[in-house]
Write an enzyme that holds these catalytic residues in place. Structure first.
Site, mmCIF file in Angstrom:
data_model
loop_
_atom_site.group_PDB
_atom_site.id
_atom_site.type_symbol
_atom_site.label_atom_id
_atom_site.label_comp_id
_atom_site.label_asym_id
_atom_site.label_seq_id
_atom_site.Cartn_x
_atom_site.Cartn_y
_atom_site.Cartn_z
ATOM 1 N N CYS A 129 8.073 -81.337 24.526
ATOM 2 C CA CYS A 129 7.276 -80.133 24.816
ATOM 3 C C CYS A 129 8.115 -78.846 24.843
ATOM 4 C CB CYS A 129 6.548 -80.308 26.147
ATOM 5 S SG CYS A 129 7.542 -81.094 27.427
ATOM 6 N N HIS A 241 4.957 -74.593 30.728
ATOM 7 C CA HIS A 241 6.412 -74.415 30.759
ATOM 8 C C HIS A 241 6.772 -72.973 30.397
ATOM 9 C CE1 HIS A 241 6.719 -78.626 31.164
ATOM 10 N NE2 HIS A 241 7.280 -78.962 30.020
HETATM 11 N N1 LIG Z 1 3.215 -84.624 30.175
HETATM 12 C C1 LIG Z 1 3.732 -83.892 29.185
HETATM 13 O O1 LIG Z 1 3.761 -82.621 29.247
HETATM 14 C C2 LIG Z 1 4.252 -84.541 27.959
HETATM 15 C C3 LIG Z 1 4.591 -83.724 26.888
HETATM 16 C C4 LIG Z 1 5.057 -84.315 25.730
HETATM 17 C C5 LIG Z 1 5.194 -85.686 25.648
HETATM 18 N N2 LIG Z 1 4.857 -86.473 26.721
HETATM 19 C C6 LIG Z 1 4.992 -87.929 26.559
HETATM 20 O O2 LIG Z 1 3.711 -88.546 26.497
HETATM 21 C C7 LIG Z 1 3.754 -89.834 27.106
HETATM 22 C C8 LIG Z 1 2.727 -89.923 28.219
HETATM 23 O O3 LIG Z 1 2.973 -88.910 29.173
HETATM 24 P P1 LIG Z 1 1.936 -88.547 30.328
HETATM 25 O O4 LIG Z 1 2.539 -87.372 30.997
HETATM 26 O O5 LIG Z 1 0.540 -88.478 29.799
HETATM 27 O O6 LIG Z 1 2.077 -89.862 31.272
HETATM 28 P P2 LIG Z 1 1.050 -90.450 32.351
HETATM 29 O O7 LIG Z 1 0.191 -89.392 32.912
HETATM 30 O O8 LIG Z 1 1.895 -91.259 33.270
HETATM 31 O O9 LIG Z 1 0.099 -91.452 31.492
HETATM 32 C C9 LIG Z 1 0.597 -92.643 30.895
HETATM 33 C C10 LIG Z 1 -0.523 -93.326 30.107
HETATM 34 O O10 LIG Z 1 0.007 -94.481 29.443
HETATM 35 C C11 LIG Z 1 -0.808 -95.607 29.796
HETATM 36 N N3 LIG Z 1 0.001 -96.816 29.751
HETATM 37 C C12 LIG Z 1 1.018 -97.182 30.574
HETATM 38 N N4 LIG Z 1 1.510 -98.376 30.202
HETATM 39 C C13 LIG Z 1 0.789 -98.773 29.121
HETATM 40 C C14 LIG Z 1 0.811 -99.927 28.287
HETATM 41 N N5 LIG Z 1 1.695 -100.916 28.474
HETATM 42 N N6 LIG Z 1 -0.090 -100.009 27.272
HETATM 43 C C15 LIG Z 1 -0.978 -99.022 27.058
HETATM 44 N N7 LIG Z 1 -1.048 -97.902 27.828
HETATM 45 C C16 LIG Z 1 -0.179 -97.790 28.839
HETATM 46 C C17 LIG Z 1 -1.333 -95.285 31.175
HETATM 47 O O11 LIG Z 1 -2.470 -96.100 31.454
HETATM 48 P P3 LIG Z 1 -2.893 -96.459 32.996
HETATM 49 O O12 LIG Z 1 -3.701 -95.276 33.496
HETATM 50 O O13 LIG Z 1 -3.721 -97.673 32.835
HETATM 51 O O14 LIG Z 1 -1.626 -96.662 33.769
HETATM 52 C C18 LIG Z 1 -1.693 -93.807 30.952
HETATM 53 O O15 LIG Z 1 -2.884 -93.717 30.195
HETATM 54 C C19 LIG Z 1 5.208 -90.023 27.586
HETATM 55 O O16 LIG Z 1 5.908 -90.727 26.582
HETATM 56 C C20 LIG Z 1 5.712 -88.614 27.723
HETATM 57 O O17 LIG Z 1 7.105 -88.534 27.594
HETATM 58 C C21 LIG Z 1 4.379 -85.923 27.869
#
Ligand SMILES: NC(=O)c1ccc[n+]([C@@H]2O[C@H](COP(=O)([O-])OP(=O)(O)OC[C@H]3O[C@@H](n4cnc5c(N)ncnc54)[C@H](OP(=O)(O)O)[C@@H]3O)[C@@H](O)[C@H]2O)c1
Length: 334
Positions: A129, A241
């Site tokens: 990001c 950010h």
């Molecule tokens: N947040 C940001 O600003 C941002 C920006 C760029 C990239 N990212 C990337 O995007 C990804 C997700 O980030 P997030 O912030 O959205 O995280 P998050 O809020 O913790 O959400 C994680 C998601 O992944 C699911 N999940 C976990 N384990 C899984 C599995 N084994 N199989 C399928 N689904 C699974 C979770 O489902 P449950 O609800 O069932 O646990 C939830 O839907 C990360 O790799 C992060 O680095 C995030």
């Protein structure tokens, strides 16, 4: 008949996944069958999304349709395993995790910067990001004056660490308000009334996030020797950010020229105002799809260098919007 594309969102219940669904709807992406994947904890729950009632399911090869789109935001481990399966089944996998970003065979794309790298199938990686919003701002300046060096300090919002970090921050704030000592489990410390560097660190002292900004900027701009020096900091802001960027170019570049270049560039909302409080702010830019640039100044000690301030919604342009824009290019739907 209008094209319709089967879409699966992997990580649909997460911070990015939820915004991904909103962005698909807002941008009227022509979604055919929608499937939503989450962990086993959520599987079986029925949710409403894009006007459809969808049962959350665990990942399996069958969720990926040939010719369809798979948007991944479920962490690097899930992407490592399932992006190749999606690609083998003939879907386009757009991955938000860090799993594939530095793989030489995988394009790493910010559409405003390198849309020519977008392929119709296979895996495409969405950058970090912080890198995305910085490069949207640097691209028009680089095209005009040749970027040589970047020094950047980030002021990163809590939503960048996921939905659970946001919940923990709210509990910390509430504990502070009651005069109690806040707890922490997801964050490595108390962020309420504080600043943290909460990413994994290498023995060299560099944080993982900082190394991503260095490596990803070089790959996307195709400048393998670009000098990039980031310092990444988590701030007690829920979403959006901010970045203080200092960039040096191969020739002098004045404020008026910089403002003209930034004002004409795609994806940028330029704020040329000067004065206290007159600069892009995460509070007003949360929920926007473009990147805000303001406080553009020529370095008084180096006429080749500019300092400026960049704000972007990390869940939108920093993740979901960038991924959907990649898909729009790939499927030719916008
Ligand atoms: N947040 C940001 O600003 C941002 C920006 C760029 C990239 N990212 C990337 O995007 C990804 C997700 O980030 P997030 O912030 O959205 O995280 P998050 O809020 O913790 O959400 C994680 C998601 O992944 C699911 N999940 C976990 N384990 C899984 C599995 N084994 N199989 C399928 N689904 C699974 C979770 O489902 P449950 O609800 O069932 O646990 C939830 O839907 C990360 O790799 C992060 O680095 C995030």
């Amino acid at each position: 008949m209008a094209k319709s594309i089967d879409v699966v969102v992997v990580g649909a219940t997460g911070a990015v996944g939820q915004v991904m669904l909103k962005v698909l709807e807002e941008r009227r992406f022509p979604v055919g069958r929608l499937r939503l994947v989450a962990s086993a904890r959520s599987a079986g729950r029925v949710v409403e999304a894009l006007g459809q009632r969808v049962t959350l399911e665990v990942a399996s090869p069958e969720v990926f349709s040939p010719g369809g789109l798979a948007l991944f935001s479920a962490g690097a481990g899930t992407s490592q395993t399932w992006c190749p399966v999606a690609a083998e089944r003939g879907a386009l996998a757009v991955d938000n995790s860090s799993a594939w970003r530095m793989d030489p065979s995988v394009p790493l794309v910010v559409p405003e910067v390198n849309s020519a790298r977008i392929t119709p199938r296979g895996i495409i990686a969405n950058p970090n990001c912080s890198t995305i919003q910085m490069l949207v701002a640097l691209k028009p300046l680089h095209d005009a004056a040749g970027l040589e060096q970047v020094v950047v300090s980030t002021y990163q919002a809590i939503s960048g660490k996921g939905a659970r970090a946001l919940e923990e921050f709210e509990l910390q704030r509430a504990a502070d308000a009651r005069g109690e000592t806040p707890n922490h489990a997801v964050l490595p410390g108390v962020l309420s009334q504080n600043l943290l560097t909460d990413w994994k660190h290498e023995d060299s002292g560099w944080a993982e996030e900082e190394l991503k900004m260095i490596q990803e900027s070089r790959k996307i701009l195709e400048l393998p020797a670009l000098r990039v020096t980031p310092t990444c900091v988590r701030v007690p802001v829920p979403n959006g950010h901010s970045e203080a960027v200092w960039a040096r170019f191969s020739r002098p570049i004045g404020r008026d020229e910089a403002l003209a270049l930034l004002g004409a560039a795609p994806g940028i909302s330029l704020d040329p105002r000067v004065g206290p409080g007159l600069h892009p702010q995460p509070r007003s830019f949360s929920g926007r799809d473009d990147v805000a640039v303001g406080r553009v100044r020529v370095d008084p000690s180096d006429p080749h260098a500019l300092a400026f301030w960049v704000v972007g919604d990390n869940l939108r342009k920093g993740a979901a919007t960038n991924a959907v824009q990649i898909a729009e290019h790939a499927f030719g739907v916008r």
